[in-house]
Design a protein around this motif. Structure first.
Motif, PDB file in Angstrom:
ATOM      1  N   SER A 160       0.982  -1.113  -0.030  1.00  0.00           N
ATOM      2  CA  SER A 160       0.014  -0.158  -0.158  1.00  0.00           C
ATOM      3  C   SER A 160       0.787   1.166  -0.098  1.00  0.00           C
ATOM      4  O   SER A 160       0.385   2.140  -0.286  1.00  0.00           O
ATOM      5  CB  SER A 160      -0.882   0.070   1.194  1.00  0.00           C
ATOM      6  OG  SER A 160      -0.115   0.104   2.247  1.00  0.00           O
ATOM      7  N   ARG A 200      -2.993  -4.572  -1.934  1.00  0.00           N
ATOM      8  CA  ARG A 200      -3.123  -3.088  -1.907  1.00  0.00           C
ATOM      9  C   ARG A 200      -1.870  -2.460  -2.820  1.00  0.00           C
ATOM     10  O   ARG A 200      -1.383  -1.745  -2.434  1.00  0.00           O
ATOM     11  CB  ARG A 200      -3.256  -2.234  -0.768  1.00  0.00           C
ATOM     12  CG  ARG A 200      -4.652  -2.696  -0.050  1.00  0.00           C
ATOM     13  CD  ARG A 200      -4.513  -1.804   1.389  1.00  0.00           C
ATOM     14  NE  ARG A 200      -3.985  -2.234   2.286  1.00  0.00           N
ATOM     15  CZ  ARG A 200      -3.916  -3.092   3.147  1.00  0.00           C
ATOM     16  NH1 ARG A 200      -4.987  -3.948   2.971  1.00  0.00           N
ATOM     17  NH2 ARG A 200      -3.015  -3.070   3.976  1.00  0.00           N
ATOM     18  N   PRO A 256       0.141  -1.061  -6.276  1.00  0.00           N
ATOM     19  CA  PRO A 256      -0.283   0.144  -7.157  1.00  0.00           C
ATOM     20  C   PRO A 256      -1.084  -0.489  -8.274  1.00  0.00           C
ATOM     21  O   PRO A 256      -0.996  -1.843  -8.665  1.00  0.00           O
ATOM     22  CB  PRO A 256       1.083   0.594  -7.612  1.00  0.00           C
ATOM     23  CG  PRO A 256       2.056  -0.118  -6.839  1.00  0.00           C
ATOM     24  CD  PRO A 256       1.490  -1.194  -6.159  1.00  0.00           C
ATOM     25  N   PRO A 257      -1.742   0.188  -9.190  1.00  0.00           N
ATOM     26  CA  PRO A 257      -2.697  -0.350 -10.225  1.00  0.00           C
ATOM     27  C   PRO A 257      -1.991  -1.175 -11.150  1.00  0.00           C
ATOM     28  O   PRO A 257      -2.655  -1.938 -12.036  1.00  0.00           O
ATOM     29  CB  PRO A 257      -3.424   0.825 -10.564  1.00  0.00           C
ATOM     30  CG  PRO A 257      -2.901   2.189 -10.023  1.00  0.00           C
ATOM     31  CD  PRO A 257      -2.111   1.569  -8.793  1.00  0.00           C
ATOM     32  N   GLN A 258      -0.829  -0.884 -11.592  1.00  0.00           N
ATOM     33  CA  GLN A 258      -0.053  -1.734 -12.437  1.00  0.00           C
ATOM     34  C   GLN A 258       0.304  -3.032 -12.357  1.00  0.00           C
ATOM     35  O   GLN A 258       0.571  -3.812 -13.081  1.00  0.00           O
ATOM     36  CB  GLN A 258       1.247  -0.837 -13.141  1.00  0.00           C
ATOM     37  CG  GLN A 258       2.366  -0.791 -12.076  1.00  0.00           C
ATOM     38  CD  GLN A 258       2.129   0.643 -11.276  1.00  0.00           C
ATOM     39  OE1 GLN A 258       1.142   1.187 -11.066  1.00  0.00           O
ATOM     40  NE2 GLN A 258       3.529   0.827 -10.766  1.00  0.00           N
ATOM     41  N   PRO A 303      -1.525  -5.523 -10.849  1.00  0.00           N
ATOM     42  CA  PRO A 303      -2.708  -6.582 -11.302  1.00  0.00           C
ATOM     43  C   PRO A 303      -2.867  -6.695 -12.916  1.00  0.00           C
ATOM     44  O   PRO A 303      -2.940  -7.795 -13.452  1.00  0.00           O
ATOM     45  CB  PRO A 303      -4.097  -6.219 -10.692  1.00  0.00           C
ATOM     46  CG  PRO A 303      -3.742  -4.771  -9.993  1.00  0.00           C
ATOM     47  CD  PRO A 303      -2.215  -4.646  -9.952  1.00  0.00           C
ATOM     48  N   ARG A 304      -2.678  -5.270 -13.352  1.00  0.00           N
ATOM     49  CA  ARG A 304      -2.651  -5.362 -14.833  1.00  0.00           C
ATOM     50  C   ARG A 304      -1.480  -6.079 -15.558  1.00  0.00           C
ATOM     51  O   ARG A 304      -1.776  -6.870 -16.561  1.00  0.00           O
ATOM     52  CB  ARG A 304      -2.568  -3.755 -15.277  1.00  0.00           C
ATOM     53  CG  ARG A 304      -3.916  -3.170 -15.023  1.00  0.00           C
ATOM     54  CD  ARG A 304      -3.979  -1.908 -15.821  1.00  0.00           C
ATOM     55  NE  ARG A 304      -2.912  -0.982 -15.518  1.00  0.00           N
ATOM     56  CZ  ARG A 304      -2.931   0.213 -14.637  1.00  0.00           C
ATOM     57  NH1 ARG A 304      -4.138   0.634 -14.245  1.00  0.00           N
ATOM     58  NH2 ARG A 304      -1.933   0.764 -14.488  1.00  0.00           N
ATOM     59  N   GLN A 306      -1.918  -9.910 -15.008  1.00  0.00           N
ATOM     60  CA  GLN A 306      -3.214 -10.259 -15.714  1.00  0.00           C
ATOM     61  C   GLN A 306      -2.791 -10.330 -17.249  1.00  0.00           C
ATOM     62  O   GLN A 306      -3.015 -11.351 -17.973  1.00  0.00           O
ATOM     63  CB  GLN A 306      -4.390  -9.424 -15.935  1.00  0.00           C
ATOM     64  CG  GLN A 306      -5.629  -9.825 -16.592  1.00  0.00           C
ATOM     65  CD  GLN A 306      -6.042 -11.496 -16.268  1.00  0.00           C
ATOM     66  OE1 GLN A 306      -5.959 -11.580 -15.320  1.00  0.00           O
ATOM     67  NE2 GLN A 306      -6.356 -11.975 -17.502  1.00  0.00           N
ATOM     68  N   VAL A 342      -4.364 -11.245  -5.555  1.00  0.00           N
ATOM     69  CA  VAL A 342      -4.170  -9.706  -5.422  1.00  0.00           C
ATOM     70  C   VAL A 342      -5.608  -9.302  -4.471  1.00  0.00           C
ATOM     71  O   VAL A 342      -6.672  -9.514  -5.005  1.00  0.00           O
ATOM     72  CB  VAL A 342      -4.217  -8.911  -6.761  1.00  0.00           C
ATOM     73  CG1 VAL A 342      -4.018  -7.469  -6.754  1.00  0.00           C
ATOM     74  CG2 VAL A 342      -2.877  -9.631  -7.581  1.00  0.00           C
ATOM     75  N   PRO A 353      -7.105  -5.591  -4.000  1.00  0.00           N
ATOM     76  CA  PRO A 353      -6.923  -4.465  -4.294  1.00  0.00           C
ATOM     77  C   PRO A 353      -6.998  -3.349  -3.466  1.00  0.00           C
ATOM     78  O   PRO A 353      -7.485  -3.582  -2.417  1.00  0.00           O
ATOM     79  CB  PRO A 353      -8.028  -4.329  -5.567  1.00  0.00           C
ATOM     80  CG  PRO A 353      -8.826  -5.291  -5.254  1.00  0.00           C
ATOM     81  CD  PRO A 353      -8.201  -6.294  -4.441  1.00  0.00           C
ATOM     82  N   ARG A 354      -6.571  -2.212  -3.605  1.00  0.00           N
ATOM     83  CA  ARG A 354      -6.398  -0.914  -2.849  1.00  0.00           C
ATOM     84  C   ARG A 354      -8.130  -0.421  -2.571  1.00  0.00           C
ATOM     85  O   ARG A 354      -8.764  -0.844  -3.521  1.00  0.00           O
ATOM     86  CB  ARG A 354      -5.791   0.222  -3.494  1.00  0.00           C
ATOM     87  CG  ARG A 354      -4.330   0.000  -3.619  1.00  0.00           C
ATOM     88  CD  ARG A 354      -3.675   1.414  -4.219  1.00  0.00           C
ATOM     89  NE  ARG A 354      -2.263   0.963  -4.017  1.00  0.00           N
ATOM     90  CZ  ARG A 354      -1.251   1.734  -3.759  1.00  0.00           C
ATOM     91  NH1 ARG A 354      -1.504   3.133  -3.769  1.00  0.00           N
ATOM     92  NH2 ARG A 354       0.167   1.363  -3.816  1.00  0.00           N
TER      93      ARG A 354
END
Length: 112
Positions: free
Chosen positions: A59, A88, A90-92, A94-95, A98, A109, A111-112
């Motif tokens: 986080s 938590r 950063p958004p990159q 999980p992207r 995937q 994962v 997420p935040r």
């Protein structure tokens, strides 16, 4: 892990510590080429201490490059069993997981 405290290179800083009360590590800062060695050392510690479920608390991490996510994926794939729970990120993160490792069941994962 090597010496406690942050590792700083240019503008990137990475602090890594063991999570109190559970198997895992927490990180703060950025995971980039400048801090990669520290990140990979921390993941090696995580793998050695792994017992069914290990946690990565991210986080306080603002950025993880693709190679940093790759290091997490490789660590998870090489565990003798169980999984890594990435909390938590950063958004990159999980992207990238995937995109390159869509069927990797050893990573969960949160997420935040």
């Amino acid at each position: 892990m090597d010496a406690p405290g942050p590792v700083t290179h240019g503008t990137d800083t990475l602090e890594v510590s063991l999570l109190p009360g559970r198997s895992g590590i927490g990180a703060r800062g950025a995971i980039s080429p400048a801090t990669r060695r520290r990140w990979e050392q921390a993941l090696a510690v995580l793998a050695r201490q792994h017992a069914d479920v290990s946690y990565l608390e991210l986080s306080q991490v603002g950025f993880v490059d693709v190679a940093g996510v790759r290091a997490v994926a490789l660590t998870a794939m090489n565990l003798p069993g169980g999984r890594i729970v990435v909390e938590r990120p950063p958004p990159q993160v999980p992207r990238v997981l995937q995109m390159f490792w869509p069927d990797l069941r050893e990573i969960e994962v949160v997420p935040r």
